[in-house]
Enzyme design. Structure first.
Site, PDB file in Angstrom:
ATOM      1  N   TYR A 143       0.937  -0.871  -0.002  1.00  7.20           N
ATOM      2  CA  TYR A 143      -0.059   0.000  -0.308  1.00  7.20           C
ATOM      3  C   TYR A 143       0.848   1.195  -0.138  1.00  7.20           C
ATOM      4  O   TYR A 143       0.235   2.582  -0.246  1.00  7.20           O
ATOM      5  CB  TYR A 143      -1.029  -0.544   1.110  1.00  7.20           C
ATOM      6  CG  TYR A 143      -2.463  -1.024   1.286  1.00  7.20           C
ATOM      7  CD1 TYR A 143      -2.290  -1.588   0.326  1.00  7.20           C
ATOM      8  CD2 TYR A 143      -3.214  -0.648   1.723  1.00  7.20           C
ATOM      9  CE1 TYR A 143      -3.037  -2.706   0.146  1.00  7.20           C
ATOM     10  CE2 TYR A 143      -3.751  -1.288   1.615  1.00  7.20           C
ATOM     11  CZ  TYR A 143      -4.078  -2.949   1.138  1.00  7.20           C
ATOM     12  OH  TYR A 143      -5.762  -3.775   0.948  1.00  7.20           O
ATOM     13  N   LYS A 194       3.206 -14.898   2.467  1.00  6.35           N
ATOM     14  CA  LYS A 194       3.759 -16.193   0.695  1.00  6.35           C
ATOM     15  C   LYS A 194       4.910 -16.359   0.813  1.00  6.35           C
ATOM     16  O   LYS A 194       5.415 -16.151  -0.222  1.00  6.35           O
ATOM     17  CB  LYS A 194       2.999 -15.356   0.196  1.00  6.35           C
ATOM     18  CG  LYS A 194       1.249 -16.295  -0.189  1.00  6.35           C
ATOM     19  CD  LYS A 194       0.391 -15.948  -0.928  1.00  6.35           C
ATOM     20  CE  LYS A 194       0.976 -16.907  -2.654  1.00  6.35           C
ATOM     21  NZ  LYS A 194       0.101 -17.660  -2.391  1.00  6.35           N
ATOM     22  N   ASP A 227      -2.567 -18.092   1.145  1.00  7.51           N
ATOM     23  CA  ASP A 227      -4.352 -18.373   0.624  1.00  7.51           C
ATOM     24  C   ASP A 227      -4.581 -19.587   1.388  1.00  7.51           C
ATOM     25  O   ASP A 227      -5.754 -19.749   1.582  1.00  7.51           O
ATOM     26  CB  ASP A 227      -3.614 -19.085  -1.198  1.00  7.51           C
ATOM     27  CG  ASP A 227      -2.351 -19.667  -0.580  1.00  7.51           C
ATOM     28  OD1 ASP A 227      -1.434 -19.555   0.135  1.00  7.51           O
ATOM     29  OD2 ASP A 227      -1.625 -20.397  -1.559  1.00  7.51           O
ATOM     30  N   ASP A 251      -5.516  -7.019   4.951  1.00  7.17           N
ATOM     31  CA  ASP A 251      -7.251  -5.984   4.368  1.00  7.17           C
ATOM     32  C   ASP A 251      -8.063  -7.419   3.448  1.00  7.17           C
ATOM     33  O   ASP A 251      -9.433  -7.197   4.603  1.00  7.17           O
ATOM     34  CB  ASP A 251      -6.875  -5.278   3.178  1.00  7.17           C
ATOM     35  CG  ASP A 251      -7.376  -4.122   2.573  1.00  7.17           C
ATOM     36  OD1 ASP A 251      -8.727  -4.588   3.528  1.00  7.17           O
ATOM     37  OD2 ASP A 251      -7.563  -3.760   2.173  1.00  7.17           O
ATOM     38  N   ASP A 255     -11.774  -9.062   5.695  1.00  5.82           N
ATOM     39  CA  ASP A 255     -13.239  -8.764   5.139  1.00  5.82           C
ATOM     40  C   ASP A 255     -13.795  -9.959   5.819  1.00  5.82           C
ATOM     41  O   ASP A 255     -14.698 -10.366   5.038  1.00  5.82           O
ATOM     42  CB  ASP A 255     -13.076  -8.550   3.536  1.00  5.82           C
ATOM     43  CG  ASP A 255     -13.415  -6.999   3.545  1.00  5.82           C
ATOM     44  OD1 ASP A 255     -13.082  -6.162   4.633  1.00  5.82           O
ATOM     45  OD2 ASP A 255     -13.605  -6.544   1.703  1.00  5.82           O
TER      46      ASP A 255
HETATM   47  C1  COI Z   1      -7.892   2.731   2.756  1.00  3.21           C
HETATM   48  C2  COI Z   1      -8.979   1.239   2.388  1.00  3.21           C
HETATM   49  C3  COI Z   1      -9.653   1.816   1.485  1.00  3.21           C
HETATM   50  C4  COI Z   1      -8.131   0.221   2.650  1.00  3.21           C
HETATM   51  C5  COI Z   1      -9.474  -0.611   2.538  1.00  3.21           C
HETATM   52  O1  COI Z   1     -10.238  -1.626   2.475  1.00  3.21           O
HETATM   53  C6  COI Z   1      -9.181  -1.170   4.095  1.00  3.21           C
HETATM   54  O2  COI Z   1      -8.438  -0.615   5.309  1.00  3.21           O
HETATM   55  O3  COI Z   1      -9.945  -1.966   5.178  1.00  3.21           O
HETATM   56 MG    MG Z   2     -10.996  -3.266   3.426  1.00  7.13          MG
END
Ligand code: COI
Ligand code: MG
Ligand code: NAI
Length: 372
Positions: A143, A194, A227, A251, A255
Site C-alpha cells: 500500500y 507467502k 491462500d 485487508d 473482510d
Molecule cells: C484504504 C482502504 C480503502 C483500504 C481498505 O479496504 C481497508 O483498509 O480496509
Molecule cells: Mg478493506
C-alpha cells in the site's frame, strides 16, 4: 462540557457519516447518564474533504488528528470520485492519516455474538463462540511501497506496478504486538505471508521466527501461507487465536472473517501507534472494517454495529473506560438477542430495523443496564 478526552470525529463519505452519527448518540447518552463527557471536534476526510478543499485530508485535519486522544472514523470513497487522479482519491486521505500518525497496528477482532451464530455464512457449531484477532500491519507493504506507477511501454502498451516492501524493524514491531495480544488471549499466533513466492514473505517468516525465539515466551507460533489461511478461515476458524499478517493480506482476510460474524457491518477495528515512553499515550484511530458502501448509502439501512464496536475499542484502548466498553458491547448483545436486525444481518423470524431504530433500541438497552 469540555473534558480531557479529545476525540476527533471524521465521518467521511457514504454510510460513514450515517454510522458515526449513531455513535454520537451513544456519546450523548454517556454524558447524560454516566456524566462522562468527550471533547469532540468534527472534521472532513475523503471525498467530503476533497469537495470542500480539493484534497482528501487537509494539513489542519491531520494536525487535529495527531493532537487528539482518538479519532473516530467512518469510511471514505464513492463512485463519484472514480475519475479523480490517484493521489487525491478519497482513500488517500485515510492512508495518509494511517501513515503520518504511524498507526502500524490494526486490530481487527472477529467475534460471533451468541445471537448471531445462525447469521454466519458457516454452520453454527463452526462459529459459535468464535473470537479471533486479525492483526494487520497497516503502514507498510504494497500500500505504500515505492516505486509504483503506470508507465508507457515502447510497444504502445502500458505497465502498472506496485512494490511490496517490509523491513526487519517493521516486522518486529508488529510481531511484538501479536505476541503481547496472544499472551492476554489463548497464547497462539499464526503468522501469515507467502514465503513460497515473495521475498518479503521470506523475510517476514525469518524475522517472526527469530523474534519468537528471542521474545516469544509463553506464545506458540506457527506459520501459514495466505491462500491457505483464507481457506482455513472458512473451513475451521476456531483453530486461530491471533493472526498476524501484512497490510494487503490483512485487508483481505479481515473482510473474509467478517462473514463468519454475519456481515461486514459487524466488524470493528482499532488502528494504533506505538506507546510514547514519556507520556504513555499513543496515536489511535477507530474505524469499522467496512467501506462507504455506496450501494446502500442514504437509505438509512446501514448496520451501525461495526462503528459502535469500534467506539467500544476506543473506550477500552484510548480512554481507559473498560466498564463502559463492556456495557456497550452487552447492550449490542442484548439488542441482537431481542431479534432486531438491520438488512445485512436479517434472518427468518427476526424484525428488520433501520440504522436509527437499531440505535434507539441500543440506547434503551443501555438505560436498562444502568438502572440495574
Ligand atoms: C484504504 C482502504 C480503502 C483500504 C481498505 O479496504 C481497508 O483498509 O480496509
Ligand atoms: Mg478493506
Ligand atoms: N476504511 C475505509 O474507509 C474503506 C473504504 N472503502 C471504500 O468504500 C467504497 C466502497 O467499497 P466496497 O468495495 O463496496 O466495500 P464496502 O465495505 O463499502 O461494501 C461492501 C459490501 O458490504 C456492505 N456493507 C458494508 N458495510 C455495511 C454496513 N455497515 N451495513 C450494511 N452493509 C454494509 C455494502 O453494502 C456492500 O454490499 C470504495 O470507494 C472503497 O475504496 C473500502 C473499504 C474500507
Amino acid at each position: 462540557m469540555a473534558s480531557n478526552r479529545k476525540m476527533l470525529v471524521l465521518g467521511g463519505d457514504g454510510i460513514g457519516p450515517e454510522v458515526v452519527k449513531e455513535v454520537l448518540r451513544v456519546v450523548d447518552w454517556m454524558a447524560k447518564k454516566r456524566s462522562v463527557s468527550f471533547d469532540l471536534q468534527e472534521g472532513l476526510v475523503g471525498g467530503a474533504a476533497y469537495d470542500k478543499h480539493g484534497t482528501p485530508l487537509t494539513d489542519e485535519t491531520l494536525a487535529d488528528a495527531v493532537d487528539s486522544d482518538a479519532v473516530l472514523f467512518g469510511a471514505v470513497g464513492g463512485t463519484q470520485y472514480d475519475d479523480l487522479p490517484f493521489e487525491v482519491k478519497p482513500e488517500r486521505g485515510l492512508l495518509r492519516l494511517r501513515k503520518e500518525m504511524d498507526l502500524f497496528a490494526n486490530l481487527r477482532p472477529a467475534m460471533v455474538f451468541d445471537a448471531m451464530a445462525d447469521a454466519s455464512s458457516l454452520k453454527r457449531d463452526l462459529v459459535s463462540g468464535l473470537d479471533i484477532m486479525i492483526l494487520r500491519e497497516l503502514t507498510g507493504g504494497v500500500y505504500f511501497g515505492q516505486p509504483r506507477g503506470i508507465d508507457d511501454l515502447p510497444d504502445g502498451t502500458k505497465k502498472g506496478y506496485d512494490t511490496q516492501v517490509y523491513t526487519t524493524p517493521e516486522i518486529e514491531r508488529i510481531g511484538r504486538v501479536a505476541f503481547d495480544l496472544a499472551r492476554k488471549r489463548d497464547g497462539r499466533v499464526t503468522s501469515v505471508e507467502k514465503a513460497n513466492v515473495m521475498m518479503s514473505g521470506v523475510l517476514w517468516r525469518e524475522v517472526m521466527t527469530n523474534l519468537h525465539k528471542a521474545e516469544g515466551e509463553g506464545v506458540v507460533l506457527d506459520h501459514m501461507y495466505a491462500d491457505n489461511c483464507a481457506m482455513q478461515l472458512v473451513r475451521n476458524p476456531k483453530q486461530f487465536d491471533v493472526i498476524v499478517t501484512d497490510n494487503l493480506f490483512g485487508d483481505i482476510l479481515s473482510d473474509c472473517a467478517a462473514m463468519l460474524t454475519g456481515s461486514l457491518g459487524m466488524l470493528p477495528s482499532a488502528s494504533l501507534g506505538a506507546v510514547d515512553e514519556v507520556t504513555g499515550k499513543r496515536h489511535a484511530l477507530y474505524e469499522p472494517v467496512h467501506g462507504s458502501a455506496p450501494d446502500i448509502a442514504g437509505k438509512g439501512i446501514a448496520n451501525p454495529i461495526a462503528e459502535m464496536l469500534s467506539f467500544a475499542m476506543a473506550l477500552r484502548y484510548s480512554f481507559d473506560m473498560g466498564e463502559e466498553a463492556d456495557m456497550l458491547e452487552q447492550a449490542i448483545q442484548n439488542v441482537l438477542k431481542s431479534g432486531l436486525r438491520t438488512a445485512d444481518i436479517m434472518q427468518d423470524g427476526m424484525a428488520r430495523v433501520s440504522t436509527t431504530v437499531m440505535t434507539d433500541s441500543l440506547l434503551k438497552e443501555l438505560d436498562k443496564l444502568v438502572s440495574g
